[in-house]
Write a protein that holds these residues in place. Structure first.
Motif, PDB file in Angstrom:
ATOM      1  N   GLN A   1       0.816  -1.224   0.000  1.00  0.00           N
ATOM      2  CA  GLN A   1       0.000   0.000   0.000  1.00  0.00           C
ATOM      3  C   GLN A   1       0.844   1.266   0.000  1.00  0.00           C
ATOM      4  O   GLN A   1       0.344   2.343  -0.340  1.00  0.00           O
ATOM      5  CB  GLN A   1      -0.952   0.021   1.203  1.00  0.00           C
TER       6      GLN A   1
ATOM      7  N   CYS B   1     -10.783   0.175   3.571  1.00  0.00           N
ATOM      8  CA  CYS B   1      -9.361   0.004   3.257  1.00  0.00           C
ATOM      9  C   CYS B   1      -8.787   1.375   2.943  1.00  0.00           C
ATOM     10  O   CYS B   1      -9.439   2.173   2.253  1.00  0.00           O
ATOM     11  CB  CYS B   1      -9.208  -0.923   2.051  1.00  0.00           C
ATOM     12  N   LEU B   2      -7.586   1.638   3.427  1.00  0.00           N
ATOM     13  CA  LEU B   2      -6.960   2.929   3.172  1.00  0.00           C
ATOM     14  C   LEU B   2      -6.719   3.154   1.669  1.00  0.00           C
ATOM     15  O   LEU B   2      -6.594   4.286   1.232  1.00  0.00           O
ATOM     16  CB  LEU B   2      -5.639   3.036   3.936  1.00  0.00           C
TER      17      LEU B   2
ATOM     18  N   HIS C   1      -7.664  -9.581   5.788  1.00  0.00           N
ATOM     19  CA  HIS C   1      -7.687  -8.401   4.919  1.00  0.00           C
ATOM     20  C   HIS C   1      -6.258  -7.961   4.573  1.00  0.00           C
ATOM     21  O   HIS C   1      -5.929  -7.743   3.398  1.00  0.00           O
ATOM     22  CB  HIS C   1      -8.453  -7.258   5.615  1.00  0.00           C
ATOM     23  N   GLU C   2      -5.409  -7.839   5.606  1.00  0.00           N
ATOM     24  CA  GLU C   2      -4.052  -7.326   5.368  1.00  0.00           C
ATOM     25  C   GLU C   2      -3.230  -8.304   4.527  1.00  0.00           C
ATOM     26  O   GLU C   2      -2.492  -7.887   3.625  1.00  0.00           O
ATOM     27  CB  GLU C   2      -3.338  -7.028   6.694  1.00  0.00           C
TER      28      GLU C   2
ATOM     29  N   HIS D   1      -3.630  -8.268   0.815  1.00  0.00           N
ATOM     30  CA  HIS D   1      -2.855  -7.257   0.083  1.00  0.00           C
ATOM     31  C   HIS D   1      -1.559  -7.855  -0.469  1.00  0.00           C
ATOM     32  O   HIS D   1      -1.057  -7.408  -1.508  1.00  0.00           O
ATOM     33  CB  HIS D   1      -2.501  -6.083   1.004  1.00  0.00           C
TER      34      HIS D   1
HETATM   35 NI    NI Z   1      -6.573  -2.641   3.078  1.00  0.00          NI
END
Ligand code: NI
Length: 182
Positions: free
Chosen positions: A52, A105-106, A147-148, A151
Motif C-alpha cells: 500500500q 481500506c486505506l 484483509h491485510e 494485500h
Molecule cells: Ni486494506
C-alpha cells in the motif's frame, strides 16, 4: 517520522504478489516498518500492508500498541487487536465457518463493503527481528489478518464482496455515524 502516501485502487502495485523478506532486522526493513506504523496511525487504519506504500514485500502491520488504548475510530465496535508486525505470513482457516462483516481500506477511501471472512484462523510468520509468530484468533482479529494478508496476494476487499449492493460510500451507508472519511 515519515507518513507515506497510500496507493489507491488502480495502482498496479496493489495487484502484485509481494516477495518474501529474506533478511530480518535490517535498517531498510526497520525503516519500512516505521513508515508503515506512522502512516497507519496518521490515518487511523486498523492495519496496513507494505504494497500500500509501494513496497512489494510480505510485510503487514495491524492492531494497537496499548491494550487499553481507545478503540479505533474507524471500527468503534471492534475488539482491540494487539499491535503486530507480521512478515512472510501463512494463513490457515480453522474450519469452514465464514462470517460477513463491514470492511474499509486505506487504498479504497470513503467506502465500505460487506466481506465474508473465515471466523477462526491460524496464522504464522515472523516479527521484524525474525522471531516466530504463531496464533489462533477469531472475529475481528481474524478479519484484519485476512484483509491485510490479502494485500500481499494482490487482492483488495472489493474483489471479495459477494453482492456489490453491499459496497458503497461510508457516509451513505452510515449517515448518522461519525466514521472517519478516509
Ligand atoms: Ni486494506
Amino acid at each position: 517520522m515519515t507518513i507515506q502516501t497510500v496507493l489507491r485502487m488502480g495502482e498496479p502495485c496493489l495487484l502484485a504478489k509481494a516477495s518474501p523478506v529474506v533478511q530480518f532486522n535490517t535498517p531498510e526493513l526497520n525503516l519500512l516498518i516505521q513508515d508503515l506504523e506512522d502512516t497507519m496511525h496518521h490515518l487511523n487504519g486498523a492495519g496496513i500492508a507494505a504494497p500500500q506504500i509501494g513496497v512489494s514485500l510480505q510485510v503487514v502491520i495491524f492492531g494497537q500498541k496499548s491494550a487499553s488504548a481507545h478503540k479505533n475510530p474507524r471500527y468503534p465496535d471492534a475488539d482491540v487487536v494487539p499491535y503486530t508486525v507480521l512478515i512472510n505470513p501463512t494463513l490457515t482457516p480453522m474450519g469452514l465457518e465464514v462470517e460477513d462483516g463491514w470492511e474499509g481500506c486505506l487504498s479504497v477511501p470513503s467506502m465500505r463493503g460487506i466481506v465474508p471472512r473465515y471466523t477462526r484462523l491460524h496464522y504464522a510468520g515472523f516479527d521484524q527481528y525474525g522471531n516466530a509468530i504463531d496464533r489462533i484468533v477469531s472475529g475481528f482479529h481474524a478479519r484484519v489478518v485476512q484483509h491485510e494478508c490479502d494485500h500481499l496476494d494482490g487482492i483488495l476487499y472489493p474483489m471479495r464482496i459477494k453482492d456489490l449492493k453491499d459496497f458503497g460510500f461510508t457516509d451513505v451507508f452510515f449517515p448518522n455515524q461519525d466514521i472517519q472519511d478516509d
